[in-house]
Structure formats: C-alpha cells, structure tokens
Motif scaffolding. Structure first.
Motif, PDB file in Angstrom:
ATOM      1  N   ARG A  75      21.415  61.639  54.869  1.00 21.88           N
ATOM      2  CA  ARG A  75      22.733  62.248  54.612  1.00 21.88           C
ATOM      3  C   ARG A  75      23.131  62.089  53.159  1.00 21.88           C
ATOM      4  N   THR A  76      24.059  62.933  52.752  1.00 18.70           N
ATOM      5  CA  THR A  76      24.593  62.880  51.398  1.00 18.70           C
ATOM      6  C   THR A  76      25.906  62.100  51.455  1.00 18.70           C
ATOM      7  N   ILE A  77      26.044  61.129  50.552  1.00 17.92           N
ATOM      8  CA  ILE A  77      27.244  60.292  50.529  1.00 17.92           C
ATOM      9  C   ILE A  77      27.846  60.282  49.126  1.00 17.92           C
ATOM     10  N   ASN A  78      29.113  59.944  49.027  1.00 19.11           N
ATOM     11  CA  ASN A  78      29.729  59.715  47.734  1.00 19.11           C
ATOM     12  C   ASN A  78      29.235  58.361  47.232  1.00 19.11           C
ATOM     13  N   ARG A  79      28.950  58.258  45.957  1.00 26.16           N
ATOM     14  CA  ARG A  79      28.411  57.003  45.412  1.00 26.16           C
ATOM     15  C   ARG A  79      29.373  55.832  45.590  1.00 26.16           C
ATOM     16  N   LYS A  80      30.667  56.098  45.837  1.00 28.05           N
ATOM     17  CA  LYS A  80      31.638  55.023  46.075  1.00 28.05           C
ATOM     18  C   LYS A  80      31.338  54.252  47.357  1.00 28.05           C
ATOM     19  N   ARG A  81      30.544  54.835  48.260  1.00 28.85           N
ATOM     20  CA  ARG A  81      30.157  54.143  49.493  1.00 28.85           C
ATOM     21  C   ARG A  81      29.132  53.034  49.242  1.00 28.85           C
ATOM     22  N   ILE A  82      28.487  53.058  48.077  1.00 27.04           N
ATOM     23  CA  ILE A  82      27.457  52.061  47.751  1.00 27.04           C
ATOM     24  C   ILE A  82      28.131  50.818  47.188  1.00 27.04           C
ATOM     25  N   THR A  83      27.866  49.669  47.831  1.00 26.19           N
ATOM     26  CA  THR A  83      28.530  48.438  47.396  1.00 26.19           C
ATOM     27  C   THR A  83      27.642  47.536  46.539  1.00 26.19           C
ATOM     28  N   LYS A  84      26.323  47.549  46.769  1.00 25.04           N
ATOM     29  CA  LYS A  84      25.447  46.769  45.878  1.00 25.04           C
ATOM     30  C   LYS A  84      23.992  47.164  46.021  1.00 25.04           C
ATOM     31  N   ASN A  85      23.204  46.748  45.030  1.00 27.16           N
ATOM     32  CA  ASN A  85      21.776  47.006  44.992  1.00 27.16           C
ATOM     33  C   ASN A  85      21.061  45.862  45.707  1.00 27.16           C
ATOM     34  N   LEU A  86      20.081  46.211  46.558  1.00 25.65           N
ATOM     35  CA  LEU A  86      19.344  45.188  47.306  1.00 25.65           C
ATOM     36  C   LEU A  86      17.868  45.112  46.930  1.00 25.65           C
ATOM     37  N   GLY A  87      17.422  45.947  45.994  1.00 25.43           N
ATOM     38  CA  GLY A  87      16.008  45.929  45.615  1.00 25.43           C
ATOM     39  C   GLY A  87      15.404  47.316  45.664  1.00 25.43           C
ATOM     40  N   SER A  88      14.077  47.376  45.788  1.00 26.45           N
ATOM     41  CA  SER A  88      13.371  48.654  45.806  1.00 26.45           C
ATOM     42  C   SER A  88      12.256  48.634  46.835  1.00 26.45           C
ATOM     43  N   LEU A  89      11.825  49.822  47.213  1.00 23.69           N
ATOM     44  CA  LEU A  89      10.659  49.934  48.077  1.00 23.69           C
ATOM     45  C   LEU A  89       9.406  49.606  47.270  1.00 23.69           C
ATOM     46  N   THR A  90       8.350  49.203  47.951  1.00 26.68           N
ATOM     47  CA  THR A  90       7.065  48.993  47.292  1.00 26.68           C
ATOM     48  C   THR A  90       6.407  50.353  47.061  1.00 26.68           C
ATOM     49  N   THR A  91       5.403  50.389  46.230  1.00 30.55           N
ATOM     50  CA  THR A  91       4.674  51.631  45.948  1.00 30.55           C
ATOM     51  C   THR A  91       4.106  52.211  47.242  1.00 30.55           C
ATOM     52  N   LYS A  92       3.565  51.352  48.093  1.00 31.77           N
ATOM     53  CA  LYS A  92       2.989  51.795  49.364  1.00 31.77           C
ATOM     54  C   LYS A  92       4.070  52.405  50.268  1.00 31.77           C
ATOM     55  N   GLU A  93       5.244  51.784  50.317  1.00 34.08           N
ATOM     56  CA  GLU A  93       6.355  52.304  51.130  1.00 34.08           C
ATOM     57  C   GLU A  93       6.847  53.647  50.592  1.00 34.08           C
ATOM     58  N   ILE A  94       6.911  53.776  49.266  1.00 33.94           N
ATOM     59  CA  ILE A  94       7.333  55.042  48.635  1.00 33.94           C
ATOM     60  C   ILE A  94       6.372  56.162  49.026  1.00 33.94           C
ATOM     61  N   GLU A  95       5.076  55.895  48.987  1.00 30.97           N
ATOM     62  CA  GLU A  95       4.081  56.908  49.356  1.00 30.97           C
ATOM     63  C   GLU A  95       4.262  57.335  50.810  1.00 30.97           C
ATOM     64  N   LYS A  96       4.552  56.393  51.689  1.00 29.37           N
ATOM     65  CA  LYS A  96       4.766  56.700  53.105  1.00 29.37           C
ATOM     66  C   LYS A  96       6.017  57.569  53.282  1.00 29.37           C
ATOM     67  N   VAL A  97       7.106  57.213  52.563  1.00 32.01           N
ATOM     68  CA  VAL A  97       8.346  58.002  52.630  1.00 32.01           C
ATOM     69  C   VAL A  97       8.069  59.432  52.175  1.00 32.01           C
ATOM     70  N   LYS A  98       7.383  59.590  51.043  1.00 29.74           N
ATOM     71  CA  LYS A  98       7.065  60.927  50.521  1.00 29.74           C
ATOM     72  C   LYS A  98       6.244  61.725  51.530  1.00 29.74           C
ATOM     73  N   SER A  99       5.285  61.080  52.132  1.00 30.30           N
ATOM     74  CA  SER A  99       4.405  61.737  53.093  1.00 30.30           C
ATOM     75  C   SER A  99       5.186  62.219  54.317  1.00 30.30           C
ATOM     76  N   ILE A 100       6.036  61.369  54.878  1.00 29.83           N
ATOM     77  CA  ILE A 100       6.823  61.728  56.069  1.00 29.83           C
ATOM     78  C   ILE A 100       7.844  62.814  55.720  1.00 29.83           C
ATOM     79  N   LEU A 101       8.488  62.713  54.542  1.00 28.35           N
ATOM     80  CA  LEU A 101       9.446  63.749  54.128  1.00 28.35           C
ATOM     81  C   LEU A 101       8.753  65.107  54.021  1.00 28.35           C
ATOM     82  N   LYS A 102       7.584  65.126  53.405  1.00 26.15           N
ATOM     83  CA  LYS A 102       6.838  66.371  53.227  1.00 26.15           C
ATOM     84  C   LYS A 102       6.421  66.937  54.588  1.00 26.15           C
TER      85      LYS A 102
END
Length: 107
Positions: A75-102
């Motif tokens: 979903r699309t949200i207003n950036r005001k809904r974001i309260t803090k940064n918790l880190g990042s996905l790993t390279t392997k997780e990013i590749e999986k996300v890209k693959s499933i999105l595609k």
C-alpha cells in the motif's frame, strides 16, 4: 528522514478497513529512491510475525525474529506514518522480493 528502497521501517497503519493489516508494525519500503526523495507518499509492504506459507509472502529474519514480508498487502502511505528506521533487507532478501514482485505483478 531519508527513506531508502528495501529499508525496514516502523509504520503506523491505523486506521484500516476490513482485512487490511492493522497496528504499528515493521514494513519494507518498495518504492524507488527517486520517489522516496520527492514525494510525500511511500509504497510499502507490511511485515507480520505470523503467516501461512503463501507465494506472495517472503520469510525473513530481522532483529533475531522470524517474520514475513506480505507482498499481497502492498500500500501507499504518507511518510508521516513512518516512526523510525529498523534496518535493511539483505541482498538475498532483496532479490527474493524483486523476483516475487515481478512474478506477481509483471509476468
């Protein structure tokens, strides 16, 4: 707050309707950096700590906790809904996300 694609952020998703994911929870930023830099909205995929195994859900380990990125609840949200940064996905997780999105939205 600078927001980067594939970052994990804490997001307040309330109020919601029906079976939309609720509460304040981690989410992954899906929108590209160019959008995140200039728009007041951000595209996110919420995360959950309990899920069945669905093709649109990616299992990840973040902060020593098993969870799932829920790509069927993007979903699309207003950036005001974001309260803090918790880190990042790993390279392997990013590749999986890209693959499933595609697979889900393109092919």
């Amino acid at each position: 707050m600078e927001l980067t694609q594939y970052e994990i952020v804490l997001v307040n998703l309330d109020p919601t309707i029906g079976s939309e994911m609720k509460k304040t929870r981690p989410a992954v930023i899906i929108s590209p950096n160019e959008m995140n830099k200039y728009l007041n909205t951000v595209v996110i995929a919420p995360m959950t700590s309990s899920s069945k195994s669905y093709p649109t859900r990616i299992e990840v380990n973040h902060n020593k906790t098993k969870g799932w990125i829920v790509l069927d609840q993007i979903r699309t949200i207003n950036r005001k809904r974001i309260t803090k940064n918790l880190g990042s996905l790993t390279t392997k997780e990013i590749e999986k996300v890209k693959s499933i999105l595609k697979e889900t939205f393109v092919d």
